[in-house]
Design an enzyme around this catalytic site. Sequence first.
Site, PDB file in Angstrom:
ATOM      1  N   ASP A 139      -7.101  18.768 -14.354  1.00  0.00           N
ATOM      2  CA  ASP A 139      -7.496  17.438 -14.814  1.00  0.00           C
ATOM      3  C   ASP A 139      -7.139  17.352 -16.300  1.00  0.00           C
ATOM      4  OD1 ASP A 139      -8.806  15.154 -15.712  1.00  0.00           O
ATOM      5  OD2 ASP A 139     -10.521  15.431 -14.380  1.00  0.00           O
ATOM      6  N   LYS A 163      -8.606   6.144 -18.805  1.00  0.00           N
ATOM      7  CA  LYS A 163      -8.878   6.692 -20.128  1.00  0.00           C
ATOM      8  C   LYS A 163      -7.648   6.568 -21.044  1.00  0.00           C
ATOM      9  CE  LYS A 163     -12.857   7.582 -18.247  1.00  0.00           C
ATOM     10  NZ  LYS A 163     -12.810   7.875 -16.865  1.00  0.00           N
ATOM     11  N   ARG A 208       0.850  -1.199   0.000  1.00  0.00           N
ATOM     12  CA  ARG A 208       0.000   0.000   0.000  1.00  0.00           C
ATOM     13  C   ARG A 208       0.884   1.248   0.000  1.00  0.00           C
ATOM     14  NH1 ARG A 208      -1.303   2.116   4.730  1.00  0.00           N
ATOM     15  NH2 ARG A 208      -1.891   0.170   5.734  1.00  0.00           N
ATOM     16  N   TYR A 222     -16.209  17.244 -14.777  1.00  0.00           N
ATOM     17  CA  TYR A 222     -16.732  15.874 -14.828  1.00  0.00           C
ATOM     18  C   TYR A 222     -17.759  15.676 -13.696  1.00  0.00           C
ATOM     19  CZ  TYR A 222     -16.839  10.898 -13.839  1.00  0.00           C
ATOM     20  OH  TYR A 222     -17.251   9.632 -13.552  1.00  0.00           O
TER      21      TYR A 222
END
Length: 386
Positions: free
Chosen positions: A173, A198, A49, A101
């Site tokens: 972004d 994406k 992690r 978004y």
Amino acid sequence: MSKQHIETQAARGGINIDQHHGAVVAPLHLSSTYSLKGFNEKRDYDYSRTGNPTRATFGQTVAELEEGTTGIVTSTGMSAVHLLLQLVSVGDKVVIPHDCYGGSYRLFTFLAKKGNFELIVVDQRDEQALAQALATKPKLVLIETPSNPLLRIVDIQAISAKAKAVGALVAVDNTFLSPVIQKPLLLGADIVFHSTTKYLNGHSDIVGGVLVTKDQTLGEELAWWANCIGITGSAFDSYLALRGLKTLPLRMARHQENAINVAEFLASHPAIEQVYFPGLTNHPQHELAQQQQNGFGAMLSFELKGGVAAVKALFANLSLFTLAQSLGGVESLISHPSTMTHAGMDLDAQIAAGISQSLVRISVGIEHIDDIIADLSQALEYSQQA
Ligand code: PLP
């Protein structure tokens, strides 16, 4: 050696880093934990992690492409957005665009309602509204350009300079364009982030995110938080994303070439009311897009004449396009923002952002352009009859 071109940086991400076996491609390290050399003697990694070699290689490669110092890989694009918000405290102000978004909008508005920070939502093209928002001395300014789904462009350099003047951090972004087309850190932003789901991965087979900082200390702070709240990305997704990244510049070239053809086809089609694509000369920020971008990307949206009935007829008759959320994969996708990607925004916010019921969004894939146009052309005939 002089700085390498982005094609070289992408293709060579993680190549030849394996010291043990000489594996040419960066190995996939799935182990969740790492042995210590001895009492209190840590190696580079101790627990996955916190740090993982495959994830670190992917993060460093994206940081190199974005020309930043630190790349932090997160489990999703939304967790990258959430990570950003660790930088703000109760009472701080955060400025976001009114047309970001839908998932980001939902996260910002719901956390603001809980009192985590004060939210200011503005149309960042409106200089006066932006100036008023900045006058409140926000801690963080979020920019999303081109915007989703209306492909509006804002000036990253100008907004960053104004935000800096009031002491705000600027995060961009860059999901819609990738560093092949736009490099926000070179335009004055402090942080750039992506949904790697994406274009960066490009094959619609992972969900992930990445956040790159210009400043190393800020990167260390965010990496600390990413481990603390446990939102770091998986090794396997990093492995796939690093593999996808190698062809990013090649894919973007084909995506863009197809997109301009699709935009021109749609703009001259009688079934279409309006096309939103920064590559068209009648786009209101076409010149700004030319200045700050190295191309126009491959996302576009359009309004159909005939409302929802026409949209339904179009969707029902397409065969190459897939009706699905998401974007940036090699396959062409089509969606209805109001009921899909932007369903997280209430109807009033959608109307304020200019998202109508007859708006359709396309992620133009890398298929042969003739096949893409042929599919749209036959399906648009049905939508005209609806
Ligand atoms: N930013 C943009 C521009 C997006 O389009 C998306 C998802 O569609 C996200 C962020 C969120 O990414 P993810 O779905 O990987 O959480």
